[in-house]
Design a protein around this motif. Sequence first.
Motif, mmCIF file in Angstrom:
data_model
loop_
_atom_site.group_PDB
_atom_site.id
_atom_site.type_symbol
_atom_site.label_atom_id
_atom_site.label_comp_id
_atom_site.label_asym_id
_atom_site.label_seq_id
_atom_site.Cartn_x
_atom_site.Cartn_y
_atom_site.Cartn_z
ATOM 1 N N SER A 1 7.673 14.021 -16.578
ATOM 2 C CA SER A 1 6.821 12.923 -16.134
ATOM 3 C C SER A 1 5.986 12.430 -17.309
ATOM 4 O O SER A 1 5.420 13.235 -18.057
ATOM 5 C CB SER A 1 5.921 13.406 -15.001
ATOM 6 N N TYR A 2 5.915 11.101 -17.457
ATOM 7 C CA TYR A 2 5.210 10.478 -18.575
ATOM 8 C C TYR A 2 4.236 9.423 -18.042
ATOM 9 O O TYR A 2 4.657 8.499 -17.351
ATOM 10 C CB TYR A 2 6.210 9.827 -19.536
ATOM 11 N N PRO A 3 2.937 9.549 -18.352
ATOM 12 C CA PRO A 3 1.965 8.575 -17.857
ATOM 13 C C PRO A 3 2.090 7.226 -18.569
ATOM 14 O O PRO A 3 2.419 7.170 -19.756
ATOM 15 C CB PRO A 3 0.613 9.229 -18.165
ATOM 16 N N VAL B 1 24.130 12.066 -14.238
ATOM 17 C CA VAL B 1 23.282 10.876 -14.234
ATOM 18 C C VAL B 1 22.010 11.171 -15.009
ATOM 19 O O VAL B 1 21.481 12.283 -14.950
ATOM 20 C CB VAL B 1 22.932 10.487 -12.771
ATOM 21 N N LYS B 2 21.544 10.156 -15.723
ATOM 22 C CA LYS B 2 20.197 10.204 -16.285
ATOM 23 C C LYS B 2 19.532 8.905 -15.877
ATOM 24 O O LYS B 2 20.109 7.822 -16.050
ATOM 25 C CB LYS B 2 20.211 10.344 -17.808
ATOM 26 N N LYS B 3 18.365 9.019 -15.297
ATOM 27 C CA LYS B 3 17.660 7.816 -14.878
ATOM 28 C C LYS B 3 16.167 8.021 -14.984
ATOM 29 O O LYS B 3 15.682 9.141 -15.138
ATOM 30 C CB LYS B 3 18.059 7.400 -13.470
ATOM 31 N N CYS B 4 15.461 6.906 -14.926
ATOM 32 C CA CYS B 4 14.012 6.960 -14.864
ATOM 33 C C CYS B 4 13.586 6.405 -13.509
ATOM 34 O O CYS B 4 14.207 5.489 -12.975
ATOM 35 C CB CYS B 4 13.368 6.232 -16.028
ATOM 36 N N ILE B 5 12.556 7.016 -12.972
ATOM 37 C CA ILE B 5 11.982 6.562 -11.711
ATOM 38 C C ILE B 5 10.519 6.228 -11.996
ATOM 39 O O ILE B 5 9.697 7.119 -12.229
ATOM 40 C CB ILE B 5 12.070 7.610 -10.591
ATOM 41 N N PHE B 6 10.228 4.945 -12.032
ATOM 42 C CA PHE B 6 8.842 4.510 -12.207
ATOM 43 C C PHE B 6 8.147 4.648 -10.871
ATOM 44 O O PHE B 6 8.708 4.337 -9.820
ATOM 45 C CB PHE B 6 8.782 3.053 -12.679
ATOM 46 N N LYS B 7 6.899 5.111 -10.918
ATOM 47 C CA LYS B 7 6.090 5.281 -9.714
ATOM 48 C C LYS B 7 4.867 4.383 -9.862
ATOM 49 O O LYS B 7 4.133 4.482 -10.852
ATOM 50 C CB LYS B 7 5.647 6.745 -9.568
ATOM 51 N N ILE B 8 4.677 3.497 -8.880
ATOM 52 C CA ILE B 8 3.548 2.573 -8.880
ATOM 53 C C ILE B 8 2.699 2.860 -7.649
ATOM 54 O O ILE B 8 3.182 2.779 -6.514
ATOM 55 C CB ILE B 8 4.033 1.101 -8.817
ATOM 56 N N LYS B 9 1.442 3.192 -7.877
ATOM 57 C CA LYS B 9 0.535 3.475 -6.756
ATOM 58 C C LYS B 9 0.430 2.225 -5.870
ATOM 59 O O LYS B 9 0.290 1.113 -6.382
ATOM 60 C CB LYS B 9 -0.839 3.893 -7.277
ATOM 61 N N THR B 10 0.511 2.421 -4.565
ATOM 62 C CA THR B 10 0.577 1.267 -3.649
ATOM 63 C C THR B 10 -0.699 0.436 -3.638
ATOM 64 O O THR B 10 -0.644 -0.749 -3.337
ATOM 65 C CB THR B 10 0.880 1.735 -2.205
ATOM 66 N N ASP B 11 -1.826 1.019 -3.991
ATOM 67 C CA ASP B 11 -3.073 0.235 -4.017
ATOM 68 C C ASP B 11 -3.451 -0.169 -5.436
ATOM 69 O O ASP B 11 -4.597 -0.431 -5.738
ATOM 70 C CB ASP B 11 -4.217 0.994 -3.337
ATOM 71 N N TYR B 12 -2.471 -0.244 -6.336
ATOM 72 C CA TYR B 12 -2.700 -0.581 -7.736
ATOM 73 C C TYR B 12 -3.187 -2.006 -7.878
ATOM 74 O O TYR B 12 -2.733 -2.913 -7.260
ATOM 75 C CB TYR B 12 -1.410 -0.393 -8.555
ATOM 76 N N ASP C 1 -0.134 4.427 -16.946
ATOM 77 C CA ASP C 1 -1.508 4.065 -16.600
ATOM 78 C C ASP C 1 -2.061 5.165 -15.691
ATOM 79 O O ASP C 1 -2.262 4.961 -14.509
ATOM 80 C CB ASP C 1 -1.558 2.700 -15.914
ATOM 81 N N GLY C 2 -2.221 6.349 -16.263
ATOM 82 C CA GLY C 2 -2.732 7.488 -15.509
ATOM 83 C C GLY C 2 -1.879 7.791 -14.284
ATOM 84 O O GLY C 2 -0.653 7.838 -14.368
ATOM 85 N N LYS C 3 -2.533 7.961 -13.134
ATOM 86 C CA LYS C 3 -1.820 8.221 -11.880
ATOM 87 C C LYS C 3 -1.443 6.936 -11.163
ATOM 88 O O LYS C 3 -0.801 6.957 -10.122
ATOM 89 C CB LYS C 3 -2.662 9.112 -10.964
ATOM 90 N N ASN C 4 -1.835 5.793 -11.729
ATOM 91 C CA ASN C 4 -1.502 4.501 -11.121
ATOM 92 C C ASN C 4 -0.041 4.111 -11.377
ATOM 93 O O ASN C 4 0.633 3.593 -10.494
ATOM 94 C CB ASN C 4 -2.420 3.396 -11.638
ATOM 95 N N ILE C 5 0.414 4.332 -12.610
ATOM 96 C CA ILE C 5 1.797 4.029 -12.976
ATOM 97 C C ILE C 5 2.264 5.129 -13.928
ATOM 98 O O ILE C 5 1.607 5.408 -14.927
ATOM 99 C CB ILE C 5 1.942 2.665 -13.690
ATOM 100 N N PHE C 6 3.380 5.742 -13.579
ATOM 101 C CA PHE C 6 3.991 6.723 -14.482
ATOM 102 C C PHE C 6 5.494 6.675 -14.273
ATOM 103 O O PHE C 6 6.005 6.010 -13.366
ATOM 104 C CB PHE C 6 3.415 8.129 -14.263
ATOM 105 N N VAL C 7 6.213 7.366 -15.156
ATOM 106 C CA VAL C 7 7.675 7.380 -15.064
ATOM 107 C C VAL C 7 8.158 8.828 -15.092
ATOM 108 O O VAL C 7 7.671 9.643 -15.874
ATOM 109 C CB VAL C 7 8.337 6.535 -16.176
#
Length: 151
Positions: free
Chosen positions: A37-39, A140-151, A41-47
């Motif tokens: 996991s790589y930040p 497979v190699k992939k990235c999953i970006f995570k965006i906080k829903t209240d960002y 924007d902190g816990k708001n957006i990471f991959v």
Amino acid sequence: MIFGNIAGKGKINLSEAAEICFKYYEENDLAARKPGSYPIDGKNIFVNIAEYETETEEERFWEAHRKYIDIHVLMKGQERIDTAFIENMREKPYDADKDMLILEGQAQAMISMLNAGDFLICSPQDAHRTAVHADLKNKVKKCIFKIKTDY
């Protein structure tokens, strides 16, 4: 859900947070990074970078999230992702610490084959079953970006 390819993402009206993710993807060699996991924007957006071998649909599980939007971007290999709306599924207990809602049910649609550069954006109401064989078992190699829903 939004299905597309990196090459044509400019034709899709994306949120500012999704644009940040795609810009990060373009400016960083994520395929060279180790799983983890790589930040951004902190816990708001990471991959999250993931590597795995695809499996049969019976071996895979359904999931959804309440706190984060997922952007799956395939970097290597091929996989099928099945999709459904969570209101058409049976919910198991939600794990708030992992933001993981495990579900049971049937696919309503599927992306029959994701290849390198393809992406799928899943909102919290979108159940998804990833890592299914597209054709034959493959890595497979992939990235999953995570965006906080209240960002």
